[in-house]
Write an enzyme that holds these catalytic residues in place. Sequence first.
Site, PDB file in Angstrom:
ATOM      1  N   ASN A   9      -0.983  -2.632  -9.084  1.00 33.22           N
ATOM      2  CA  ASN A   9       0.098  -3.358  -8.408  1.00 33.22           C
ATOM      3  C   ASN A   9      -0.332  -4.810  -8.269  1.00 33.22           C
ATOM      4  O   ASN A   9      -1.177  -5.144  -7.445  1.00 33.22           O
ATOM      5  CB  ASN A   9       0.357  -2.733  -7.038  1.00 33.22           C
ATOM      6  CG  ASN A   9       1.421  -3.474  -6.242  1.00 33.22           C
ATOM      7  OD1 ASN A   9       2.150  -4.306  -6.783  1.00 33.22           O
ATOM      8  ND2 ASN A   9       1.505  -3.196  -4.953  1.00 33.22           N
ATOM      9  N   LYS A  11       1.369  -7.329  -7.213  1.00 33.66           N
ATOM     10  CA  LYS A  11       1.977  -8.035  -6.084  1.00 33.66           C
ATOM     11  C   LYS A  11       2.468  -9.414  -6.545  1.00 33.66           C
ATOM     12  O   LYS A  11       3.054  -9.515  -7.622  1.00 33.66           O
ATOM     13  CB  LYS A  11       0.994  -8.099  -4.917  1.00 33.66           C
ATOM     14  CG  LYS A  11       0.464  -6.703  -4.553  1.00 33.66           C
ATOM     15  CD  LYS A  11      -0.361  -6.662  -3.307  1.00 33.66           C
ATOM     16  CE  LYS A  11      -0.855  -5.241  -3.060  1.00 33.66           C
ATOM     17  NZ  LYS A  11      -1.597  -5.106  -1.798  1.00 33.66           N
ATOM     18  N   HIS A  95       6.326   0.700  -0.682  1.00 36.15           N
ATOM     19  CA  HIS A  95       4.997   0.154  -0.375  1.00 36.15           C
ATOM     20  C   HIS A  95       4.987  -0.396   1.047  1.00 36.15           C
ATOM     21  O   HIS A  95       5.995  -0.919   1.530  1.00 36.15           O
ATOM     22  CB  HIS A  95       4.630  -0.950  -1.368  1.00 36.15           C
ATOM     23  CG  HIS A  95       3.201  -1.363  -1.314  1.00 36.15           C
ATOM     24  ND1 HIS A  95       2.718  -2.222  -0.352  1.00 36.15           N
ATOM     25  CD2 HIS A  95       2.143  -1.037  -2.093  1.00 36.15           C
ATOM     26  CE1 HIS A  95       1.422  -2.404  -0.547  1.00 36.15           C
ATOM     27  NE2 HIS A  95       1.044  -1.693  -1.593  1.00 36.15           N
ATOM     28  N   GLU A  97       3.872  -2.997   2.328  1.00 38.65           N
ATOM     29  CA  GLU A  97       4.236  -4.411   2.452  1.00 38.65           C
ATOM     30  C   GLU A  97       5.750  -4.588   2.376  1.00 38.65           C
ATOM     31  O   GLU A  97       6.303  -5.476   3.043  1.00 38.65           O
ATOM     32  CB  GLU A  97       3.524  -5.217   1.358  1.00 38.65           C
ATOM     33  CG  GLU A  97       2.022  -5.302   1.594  1.00 38.65           C
ATOM     34  CD  GLU A  97       1.226  -5.667   0.364  1.00 38.65           C
ATOM     35  OE1 GLU A  97      -0.007  -5.713   0.469  1.00 38.65           O
ATOM     36  OE2 GLU A  97       1.825  -5.868  -0.713  1.00 38.65           O
ATOM     37  N   GLU A 167      -1.490   5.574   0.651  1.00 40.61           N
ATOM     38  CA  GLU A 167      -2.146   4.303   0.928  1.00 40.61           C
ATOM     39  C   GLU A 167      -2.239   4.088   2.434  1.00 40.61           C
ATOM     40  O   GLU A 167      -1.268   3.665   3.059  1.00 40.61           O
ATOM     41  CB  GLU A 167      -1.349   3.153   0.301  1.00 40.61           C
ATOM     42  CG  GLU A 167      -1.403   3.111  -1.209  1.00 40.61           C
ATOM     43  CD  GLU A 167      -1.104   1.704  -1.715  1.00 40.61           C
ATOM     44  OE1 GLU A 167      -1.877   1.193  -2.537  1.00 40.61           O
ATOM     45  OE2 GLU A 167      -0.106   1.110  -1.276  1.00 40.61           O
ATOM     46  N   GLY A 173      -6.029  -4.178   1.098  1.00 42.83           N
ATOM     47  CA  GLY A 173      -6.443  -5.574   1.088  1.00 42.83           C
ATOM     48  C   GLY A 173      -7.487  -5.928   2.124  1.00 42.83           C
ATOM     49  O   GLY A 173      -7.773  -7.106   2.343  1.00 42.83           O
ATOM     50  N   SER A 213      -8.067  -0.562  -1.463  1.00 42.73           N
ATOM     51  CA  SER A 213      -9.362  -1.156  -1.824  1.00 42.73           C
ATOM     52  C   SER A 213     -10.116  -0.308  -2.848  1.00 42.73           C
ATOM     53  O   SER A 213     -11.333  -0.114  -2.751  1.00 42.73           O
ATOM     54  CB  SER A 213     -10.215  -1.384  -0.571  1.00 42.73           C
ATOM     55  OG  SER A 213      -9.558  -2.264   0.325  1.00 42.73           O
ATOM     56  N   GLY A 235      -6.052  -5.583  -5.875  1.00 40.97           N
ATOM     57  CA  GLY A 235      -6.837  -6.698  -6.395  1.00 40.97           C
ATOM     58  C   GLY A 235      -7.674  -6.377  -7.614  1.00 40.97           C
ATOM     59  O   GLY A 235      -7.815  -7.211  -8.521  1.00 40.97           O
TER      60      GLY A 235
END
Length: 253
Positions: A9, A11, A95, A97, A167, A173, A213, A235
């Site tokens: 992902n 983002k 998600h 977010e 998640e 993050g 992570s 990330g």
Amino acid sequence: MRKRIIAGNWKMYKTMEEAKQFVTEVNERLPQSEQVDAVVCPPSLYLAALQSMTEGRSLQIGAQTMHDVAEGAFTGEVSPKMLAALHIPYVILGHSERRQYFNETDETVNKKVLAAFANQLTPIVCVGESLAEREAEKTVETVALQVQKAFEGVSAEQAKNAIIAYEPIWAIGTGKTATAEDANIVCEAIRVEIDHLYDEQTAAAIRIQYGGSVKPGNLGELLSMEHIDGALVGGASLEADSFVKMIEVASHA
């Protein structure tokens, strides 16, 4: 044997040129594997270009979100009809977010899940608890309820082809990750909930990812767990080297 799936992902990262460079590198290096689906989900601006670059290759392209209706006066949105026309196979839904910053709810996620199946898209349905819910020992209760609501009106045959991404919100993050054992316990609870909603065959078929992570260094341990079939990666999916390493780990775990 459930086929593993590693989905990146991205983002709101990368320019078009950076995205193309990533795909070029991954296309050259990605191992052919019958054991793993390799997916990256870029910003919607890049979907058409990257889809054309990956046609016939191992790497697949997914979307990060979508609206639940085919078309309409919804400025800035992307519809399932648009994704289907581009032959995008996957879409991330719900998600944390999106829930936190864009007011998505269990009900709107359910509408999107139904719309995904109606347009031959495979939803990656995100569920997870907050730190407060975890500390109150409400993890399984919270996640089970999210699964129940997301799959309302979804048939068993559709559910078998869905993907659920567990998640924990506190691990996204932050550099923190649930232990492999803890993640497996929650993924098992998700599978049990699918069994309750449908049947044992559906629960055995559905793929469940862990996200939070995830890196090449901890992926192998996560995938060694019985109920973890892959990872939704943030990330660590932004660099071609890291992403390819994760596909290699998943192929041999």
